[in-house]
Design a protein around this motif. Structure first.
Motif, PDB file in Angstrom:
ATOM      1  N   ASP A 252     -29.259 -20.355  16.416  1.00  0.00           N
ATOM      2  CA  ASP A 252     -29.324 -19.506  15.233  1.00  0.00           C
ATOM      3  C   ASP A 252     -29.409 -20.438  14.037  1.00  0.00           C
ATOM      4  O   ASP A 252     -28.442 -21.079  13.649  1.00  0.00           O
ATOM      5  CB  ASP A 252     -28.067 -18.621  15.151  1.00  0.00           C
ATOM      6  N   MET A 253     -30.598 -20.515  13.441  1.00  0.00           N
ATOM      7  CA  MET A 253     -30.896 -21.556  12.461  1.00  0.00           C
ATOM      8  C   MET A 253     -30.630 -21.065  11.045  1.00  0.00           C
ATOM      9  O   MET A 253     -31.465 -20.391  10.435  1.00  0.00           O
ATOM     10  CB  MET A 253     -32.355 -21.997  12.601  1.00  0.00           C
ATOM     11  N   GLY A 254     -29.459 -21.394  10.500  1.00  0.00           N
ATOM     12  CA  GLY A 254     -29.108 -20.994   9.150  1.00  0.00           C
ATOM     13  C   GLY A 254     -29.205 -22.148   8.174  1.00  0.00           C
ATOM     14  O   GLY A 254     -29.242 -23.313   8.567  1.00  0.00           O
ATOM     15  N   SER A 255     -29.225 -21.831   6.902  1.00  0.00           N
ATOM     16  CA  SER A 255     -29.338 -22.879   5.878  1.00  0.00           C
ATOM     17  C   SER A 255     -28.061 -23.680   5.732  1.00  0.00           C
ATOM     18  O   SER A 255     -28.087 -24.831   5.295  1.00  0.00           O
ATOM     19  CB  SER A 255     -29.691 -22.245   4.529  1.00  0.00           C
ATOM     20  N   SER A 256     -26.926 -23.094   6.117  1.00  0.00           N
ATOM     21  CA  SER A 256     -25.634 -23.766   5.993  1.00  0.00           C
ATOM     22  C   SER A 256     -25.074 -24.203   7.334  1.00  0.00           C
ATOM     23  O   SER A 256     -24.539 -25.316   7.463  1.00  0.00           O
ATOM     24  CB  SER A 256     -24.633 -22.841   5.301  1.00  0.00           C
ATOM     25  N   THR A 257     -25.171 -23.334   8.330  1.00  0.00           N
ATOM     26  CA  THR A 257     -24.657 -23.660   9.664  1.00  0.00           C
ATOM     27  C   THR A 257     -25.668 -23.256  10.729  1.00  0.00           C
ATOM     28  O   THR A 257     -26.487 -22.356  10.522  1.00  0.00           O
ATOM     29  CB  THR A 257     -23.319 -22.954   9.953  1.00  0.00           C
TER      30      THR A 257
END
Length: 393
Positions: free
Chosen positions: A58-63
């Motif tokens: 799950d590619m998030g900007s923060s984690t």
């Protein structure tokens, strides 16, 4: 959905003939075959179901959340759960900006955790992903793509050659005594898809599927039976609100299907910036600081007031989205709200939102008893998107 550059330079013609949902569930070798052949029309293919273990991101900007799991014959099993910080500015609005740095970081994590699984899936979200409902003339299936492309072009000033489309028929309507099809169109930017495809290749992984967060949540919700878990009626409308670092995703599901989705360009980073300036806390300690010192239902000290002002702005925008959804159809209502993601964990958030919106609000409390899991059964709030991406339907 994953794509590979065709060596015969016939990408644009091929792309028009692809079904997004088919690509999302297709083995890589079949994707390669489809992109390498010069076909004027693409026929759907079916592959026998096989047991496949995947590593999902799950590619998030923060984690970035990572799980390793298997979905086979309606049986879901998750072996590992990992959370890491995303390298700064490596992912912006769902698009990979620093592929080499990201690949190095993920490679270290995979090695450290002994993950040797090769099939890989990614899920993400972006304001660049377009989701629209439109009415089109009732046509045969082979004409659908052409008609949808013509109609969507009337709504959106974009170059559709840069997008891959998924079309889902939602139903039929009678307009001026003519039968129309109500369809949902999802347009996914090809450059974002290629970015994830190439990232996985750098990790020596086999790109298997690319998902969108609201689709992953939909699969997770239906698989875990979340409606019965929270005593929802089958026809209830449930808003899942993912309170991330850069965006707040508002996804509304009705009768087990996505009915409406919007992205708010705000998130936990707004709170972090204020706390870093005003409290003197280090960035590495910010999450613990928020848990210890911020309480939306607590005393009105200066920091709490500033954080509450930010949250009030979020809730106001959420309320406008809900009202817009209600205004689209007199039958549209929101029966329950489920919040998850980093900012949902702020002390008092659950009751504060319920009070402000006048809608029953819960922090997701589903445990891993809903499926096989190799750990202690703690809540899985942060892993809803990535677990859902493991489920292939």
């Amino acid at each position: 959905m994953f794509i590979k550059k065709s060596e015969d330079h016939n990408d644009q013609d091929l792309k028009k003939g692809f079904d997004f949902k088919e690509l999302m569930n297709m083995d890589l070798e079949n994707v390669k075959t489809k992109f390498s052949k010069k076909l004027s029309k693409m026929n759907k293919i079916s592959t026998p179901e096989k047991k496949r273990k995947v590593v999902a991101f799950d590619m998030g900007s923060s984690t970035i959340k990572i799980v390793v799991g298997t979905y086979y014959k309606n049986d879901l099993s998750i072996d590992k759960y990992i959370t890491i910080k995303t390298p700064k500015d490596a992912i912006i609005d769902g698009e990979i900006k620093k592929s080499d740095e990201l690949a190095m970081k993920l490679g270290e994590v995979l090695k450290k955790n002994g993950i040797k699984t090769k099939d890989a899936t990614c899920t993400t979200n972006s304001t660049l992903i377009i989701n629209r409902e439109i009415l089109i003339p009732k046509v045969e299936e082979e004409e659908m793509d052409t008609v949808v492309r013509y109609e969507i072009q009337q709504y959106l000033p974009i170059n559709l050659e840069d997008y891959i489309l998924q079309v889902t028929i939602l139903g039929e309507e009678i307009v001026d005594e003519t039968t129309k099809l109500n369809v949902r169109v999802i347009a996914y930017p090809e450059k974002i898809a290629r970015g994830y495809y190439n990232l996985l290749l750098k990790l020596d992984l086999k790109p298997y599927a690319l998902d969108v967060n609201y689709n992953a949540v939909n699969k997770f919700m239906n698989f875990t039976g979340i409606n019965s878990e929270f005593e929802y009626k089958s026809k209830d409308s449930v808003a899942f609100i993912d309170m991330g670092a850069s965006f707040i995703d508002v996804n509304i599901y009705k009768d087990g299907q996505l009915d409406f989705t919007r992205i708010i360009k705000d998130g936990g980073n707004d709170i972090d910036e204020i706390l870093l300036r005003r409290s003197g806390v280090k960035a590495s300690e910010i999450e613990d600081f928020k848990i210890r010192n911020i309480n939306l239902k607590g005393e009105l000290d200066p920091l709490n007031i500033q954080v509450k002002d930010i949250v009030d702005d979020w809730i106001e925008k959420i309320e406008k989205i809900i009202q817009f959804y209600k205004n689209r159809n007199i039958e549209n209502q929101i029966d329950k709200i489920i919040i998850f993601g980093g900012s949902s964990k702020l002390n008092g958030m659950e009751s504060y939102m319920a009070e402000k919106l006048g809608i029953k609000t819960k922090i997701n409390g589903i445990t891993k008893i809903a499926f096989k899991s190799n750990d202690d059964g703690k809540p899985i709030d942060d892993f809803i998107n990535v677990i859902g991406s493991v489920i292939r339907i």
